[in-house]
Design a protein around this motif. Sequence first.
Motif, PDB file in Angstrom:
ATOM      1  N   ALA B  81       2.806   9.347 -11.917  1.00 54.92           N
ATOM      2  CA  ALA B  81       2.637   8.561 -10.691  1.00 54.92           C
ATOM      3  C   ALA B  81       1.287   8.866 -10.055  1.00 54.92           C
ATOM      4  CB  ALA B  81       3.770   8.868  -9.716  1.00 54.92           C
ATOM      5  N   ASN B  82       0.930  10.130 -10.123  1.00 45.84           N
ATOM      6  CA  ASN B  82      -0.349  10.567  -9.575  1.00 45.84           C
ATOM      7  C   ASN B  82      -1.530   9.919 -10.297  1.00 45.84           C
ATOM      8  OD1 ASN B  82      -1.332  11.996  -7.511  1.00 45.84           O
ATOM      9  ND2 ASN B  82      -1.158  14.013  -8.491  1.00 45.84           N
ATOM     10  N   ASN B  85      -1.852   6.406  -9.385  1.00 52.15           N
ATOM     11  CA  ASN B  85      -2.370   6.303  -8.024  1.00 52.15           C
ATOM     12  C   ASN B  85      -3.884   6.499  -7.964  1.00 52.15           C
ATOM     13  OD1 ASN B  85      -2.553   8.160  -5.091  1.00 52.15           O
ATOM     14  ND2 ASN B  85      -1.791   6.051  -5.111  1.00 52.15           N
ATOM     15  N   GLU B 105      -2.272  -4.578   4.399  1.00 55.29           N
ATOM     16  CA  GLU B 105      -1.187  -3.641   4.105  1.00 55.29           C
ATOM     17  C   GLU B 105      -1.029  -3.451   2.599  1.00 55.29           C
ATOM     18  OE1 GLU B 105       1.518  -4.684   8.046  1.00 55.29           O
ATOM     19  OE2 GLU B 105       1.975  -5.593   6.111  1.00 55.29           O
ATOM     20  N   LEU B 109      -1.619   0.227   0.379  1.00 57.93           N
ATOM     21  CA  LEU B 109      -0.477   0.839  -0.295  1.00 57.93           C
ATOM     22  C   LEU B 109      -0.820   2.079  -1.136  1.00 57.93           C
ATOM     23  CD1 LEU B 109       2.481   0.109  -0.072  1.00 57.93           C
ATOM     24  CD2 LEU B 109       2.268  -1.196  -2.182  1.00 57.93           C
ATOM     25  N   PRO B 110      -1.822   1.987  -2.036  1.00 55.23           N
ATOM     26  CA  PRO B 110      -2.130   3.182  -2.833  1.00 55.23           C
ATOM     27  C   PRO B 110      -2.619   4.351  -1.976  1.00 55.23           C
ATOM     28  CG  PRO B 110      -3.104   1.229  -3.819  1.00 55.23           C
ATOM     29  CD  PRO B 110      -2.641   0.835  -2.449  1.00 55.23           C
ATOM     30  N   ILE B 112      -1.485   5.100   0.987  1.00 52.78           N
ATOM     31  CA  ILE B 112      -0.293   5.728   1.567  1.00 52.78           C
ATOM     32  C   ILE B 112       0.226   6.808   0.630  1.00 52.78           C
ATOM     33  CG2 ILE B 112       2.159   5.350   2.108  1.00 52.78           C
ATOM     34  CD1 ILE B 112       1.418   2.693   3.294  1.00 52.78           C
ATOM     35  N   TYR B 113       0.309   6.444  -0.667  1.00 50.28           N
ATOM     36  CA  TYR B 113       0.855   7.402  -1.634  1.00 50.28           C
ATOM     37  C   TYR B 113      -0.176   8.451  -2.030  1.00 50.28           C
ATOM     38  CZ  TYR B 113       4.641   4.091  -1.674  1.00 50.28           C
ATOM     39  OH  TYR B 113       5.664   3.285  -1.286  1.00 50.28           O
ATOM     40  N   ARG B 121      -7.065   4.839   6.385  1.00 50.59           N
ATOM     41  CA  ARG B 121      -6.513   3.810   5.504  1.00 50.59           C
ATOM     42  C   ARG B 121      -7.032   2.436   5.871  1.00 50.59           C
ATOM     43  NH1 ARG B 121      -1.229   6.132   5.819  1.00 50.59           N
ATOM     44  NH2 ARG B 121      -0.555   4.473   7.209  1.00 50.59           N
TER      45      ARG B 121
END
Lengths: 404, 239
Positions: B81-82, B85, B105, B109-110, B112-113, B121
């Motif tokens: 997942a990292n 990302n 938004e 998204l990326p 945020i993670y 952001r």
Amino acid sequence: MNPLVAFRVSYRALRRNKVRSILTTLGIIIGVAAVITMVSLTQGAKKIIEEQLTSLGGNSLIINSGSRSRSGVGNSIGKKNTLSPDDAEAIRKLSTITHVSPILDTTEQVVWGNRDWFTALVGVSPDFVFINGWFPERGSFFHNEDVKNAELACVLGKTVASKLFGYQNPLGKTIRIGNISFKVIGVMSSIGQTPSGKDQDDIVLIPYTTLQKRILGVNHVDNISVSVRTSKDIPFAEAQITQLLRERHRIRPNMEDDFYVKTQLNIIERIFTISKIMTILLGSIASISLIVGGIGIMNIMLVSVTERTREIGIRMAVGAKERDILIQFLIEAVVLSLTGGLIGIVLGIVGSKISSFFTHWPTLVSFGSILLAFSFAAIVGIFFGLYPASKASKLDPIEALRYE
Amino acid sequence: MEDIIVVENLHKVYKMGDVDVHALRGITLTIKKGEFISVMGPSGSGKSTFMNILGCLDKPTSGRYLLEGNDISSLDKDELANIRNKKIGFVFQNFNLLSRSTAIENVELPLIYNGISSDKRSKHAKEALFMLGLDGREKHYPTQLSGGEQQRVAIARAIINKPSIILADEPTGNLDSNTSIELMEIFKRLNKDGKTIIMITHETDIAAYAERVVMFRDGKVMKEELRSKEKLHEPVSRV
Ligand SMILES: Nc1ncnc2c1ncn2[C@@H]1O[C@H](COP(=O)(O)OP(=O)(O)OP(=O)(O)O)[C@@H](O)[C@H]1O
Ligand SMILES: [Mg+2]
């Protein structure tokens, strides 16, 4: 993903389906409102019961002469007349005691004009009315002054009043008790029968000193009735009285008491047990509705996970970890249940006010019950949100992305 | 240039009940940092499967995949997942934007993670949208944007965490030819800025933007065509 962001994402997701979110939380709303209304109602009911218990002599004690073990209650064989008016005065000084009345009783013929009636003649002090929460309906009760002077004044029970006077007003009339003339100064309110069927209104009350000196010719009293500050103090009061009377009666440590204290504690305990059962019963009804509400949340969360499979796939594709998805959906479930909880609390407060209006019970919305309901809602949210959330987080990214 | 992606004898088998579907049958390919590669081939030849494995969305049944020298098979889900990302930006044929989120938004998204704070952001996302000529469209929802604009939002999202690799699965598949050309200019620019781009396409004139074209067939690399700088933009010969 930090919790605040997760919270905002969840909040927005819920707002998109406003009607559905509200319908989903209905179960929780009803559950929480029920918890709060019920807890406040039972607490109100408990308070009413306690008050009534107190007014009915629930926090009173009776000290009888004689020994409990040798004579047994109601057995007069071992009964020595060990209690004196001075004992009563000494008991009055104890910290937990609020009222004290010596009591003597006998039965006598009472006569007015051509009517007569055989009744219980009981000698008491003015405290008697407070101990039993039983007051005159007409006229007044006698005063301490009347006790001191052994006045020939009497207060009639309702039954005696109607047997002798019918519909006439007994106040100020003179009746004969034994061979002595008494002035009627009051008529007690009616308290009806005992559970065993004895008519408690079939009674004439006079100063105990009058009964001692003018009728019976004795110095002792049969028993001493006292009331304790609160029913919680009863065990302590009992110990205090026992110690005091043992000293006053010079009873050596290895000797038995020559008196015994009778409490009505078991009645109180029974009533408390009943109210406890009531709380448990109502509490479980409320819990069931919370659980049903939780299942509603789980259901809608599962629907939501399915609907948003693609969203989950996209989030995973840009780097969301399993935990991020799990937390997002868990927070969503908790936000749902807590929103329901908040609305439920408001409704519960309103509900308990309304039921207080109709039942005339004082309802107590305690901070504790609000906290209980709220944390219950949160737990329901977490518990029932966990499965859908973990289902969402375990989705395969490719399959989720391909989902139509 | 160093090798950024090395795959050796990559196999992927899907189990469909009793039937095994061999989507990949031994792919061996090396991609250098900064390359622009087109992947072509008939439908069902395994291009998307290959791309999903490169993007760490899926794992191969067998074979080796080294990303910047690290073996992917040893990584757990969180580490994958990292990588998705931070190291890889995905661009899909159908854009895959969150339909109920605004353009900005979606781009955020990326971030945020990646644990970026909210003010940073929106600043980064605004810049990315500006770079792609989408200033003023931040608050628009995907349905309020044209296909080309949606794909540009998706590209902004793909590059927001400054990944070194961009994977695009038929990025122009849903766009008209003019919009496709605009989009390819964006890819070209990104490639010039040093990003490694791997793009699946069915259109030869789109494939022509790449320096190297890899032809897939039946889960294998059938042919590779290196294109000289001069020949770029000339249509790739059909298989
Ligand atoms: N999840 C899956 N389960 C089973 N089989 C699959 C799955 N995904 C792909 N396949 C099969 O693997 C093979 C390759 O599919 P893939 O999507 O990689 O093809 P493609 O080259 O991208 O085709 P297209 O150009 O149509 O997109 C196909 O035969 C397909 O049916
Ligand atoms: Mg494909």
